[in-house]
Scaffold this active site. Sequence first.
Site, PDB file in Angstrom:
ATOM      1  N   CYS A 124       0.287  -0.934  -0.245  1.00 38.65           N
ATOM      2  CA  CYS A 124       0.047   0.154  -0.003  1.00 38.65           C
ATOM      3  C   CYS A 124       1.198   0.923   0.001  1.00 38.65           C
ATOM      4  O   CYS A 124       1.485   1.295   1.310  1.00 38.65           O
ATOM      5  CB  CYS A 124      -0.916  -0.157   1.283  1.00 38.65           C
ATOM      6  SG  CYS A 124      -1.879   1.331   1.102  1.00 38.65           S
TER       7      CYS A 124
ATOM      8  N   ASN B 129      -7.536  -4.575  -8.278  1.00 36.10           N
ATOM      9  CA  ASN B 129      -7.472  -3.564  -8.498  1.00 36.10           C
ATOM     10  C   ASN B 129      -8.381  -3.204  -9.252  1.00 36.10           C
ATOM     11  O   ASN B 129      -7.340  -3.397 -10.353  1.00 36.10           O
ATOM     12  CB  ASN B 129      -6.780  -2.872  -7.001  1.00 36.10           C
ATOM     13  CG  ASN B 129      -6.217  -2.938  -5.776  1.00 36.10           C
ATOM     14  OD1 ASN B 129      -6.444  -2.960  -5.023  1.00 36.10           O
ATOM     15  ND2 ASN B 129      -5.327  -4.272  -5.908  1.00 36.10           N
TER      16      ASN B 129
ATOM     17  N   CYS C 187      -5.664   5.271  -3.913  1.00 37.13           N
ATOM     18  CA  CYS C 187      -5.089   4.639  -3.942  1.00 37.13           C
ATOM     19  C   CYS C 187      -3.121   4.377  -4.242  1.00 37.13           C
ATOM     20  O   CYS C 187      -3.531   4.596  -5.242  1.00 37.13           O
ATOM     21  CB  CYS C 187      -5.629   2.997  -4.616  1.00 37.13           C
ATOM     22  SG  CYS C 187      -4.481   1.747  -4.148  1.00 37.13           S
TER      23      CYS C 187
ATOM     24  N   ASN D 163       0.650   4.535  -0.683  1.00 38.38           N
ATOM     25  CA  ASN D 163       0.427   5.527   0.149  1.00 38.38           C
ATOM     26  C   ASN D 163       0.326   5.024   1.860  1.00 38.38           C
ATOM     27  O   ASN D 163       0.482   6.029   2.342  1.00 38.38           O
ATOM     28  CB  ASN D 163      -1.707   5.906   0.818  1.00 38.38           C
ATOM     29  CG  ASN D 163      -1.925   6.427  -1.338  1.00 38.38           C
ATOM     30  OD1 ASN D 163      -0.657   7.338  -1.617  1.00 38.38           O
ATOM     31  ND2 ASN D 163      -2.971   6.594  -1.418  1.00 38.38           N
TER      32      ASN D 163
END
Length: 314
Positions: free
Chosen positions: A76, A198, A225, A78
Amino acid sequence: MRIQFLKCHGSGNDFPLIDARALTLTEPEWAILARLLADRGGPVGGDGLLALVPGDDAHAFGMRMWNSDGSEAETCLNGLRCTARLGFDVLGLDAAQVKLKTSSASVARDPEIAPGVVTIRTLVGPNSTRAADVGLVGAPEAVIDARIEGLPNPRRFTAVAMPNPHLVTFVDAVDEDELVALGTWCEGRPALLPARGNVSFVEQRGPQSLFVRTFERGVGLTDSCGSAMAGSVLSAALTGRVPFGTPIEVFNRGGMVRGQAEADRRVMLSGNATFEGLFAIEADLAGGMLGTPVLIEDRPAERAAWRNAVAALR
């Protein structure tokens, strides 16, 4: 058990972040804690749970991330920026190599993207365009700007593993209903994509500007995202929309990051890692319950700096 956490965000992608270097939980307990803390209807809320964990001989520290449904993600970006900042703060570093679930990333402090906004640079990859690495079953070796047989959407997609799986398509204008419909189909673990994926719809708004909207695996439609933004930057280069090695501004509902895809398929993202406050909370994992968060340290200046940065983009 009493847990301290930072409420933080990267580009509006918000998380509770725990310094878990000395915390021992079983895998089922981590999944329960993620569902409790990241529950939007609960006392904390977030797009997932982040944990700073010990590193090894090759990594100063590690990061783990669970989606709000309790499933663990490969990465991830971020969240990586936020976790890297915490690692830097507690270890007195300005740059490091970070251990992720299935890969590794380079992180470093970077010049502010806006006044008062702490900014972290991440470099991840090389990333994969092998359909098998994306989790596509029965697809060609690679899917780059092509229709995918069996996908209930006729658009042309680029499939990239960052290393988490992403399907990226470039559109004239984002249709959120269409995006949610496809993302929801992928959440159903279809035979074509049994591990889910995703999905991002991307508008190219200039020679070096992208707007990204993502349905995130295990989360749903999100304002931001990080790995989707990185996947979109890489997809723009792979499809010839933006040359490799070219700086790009990447916008989303949560804000903006700087990005760049390298010829070796590594991707750089640089963006905010904002700490909004430090809290403590009682967590009853056996009973599946949380107490009321107690504020330990507020960070109003950081919140204001980010609000001003976002306002300047509009």
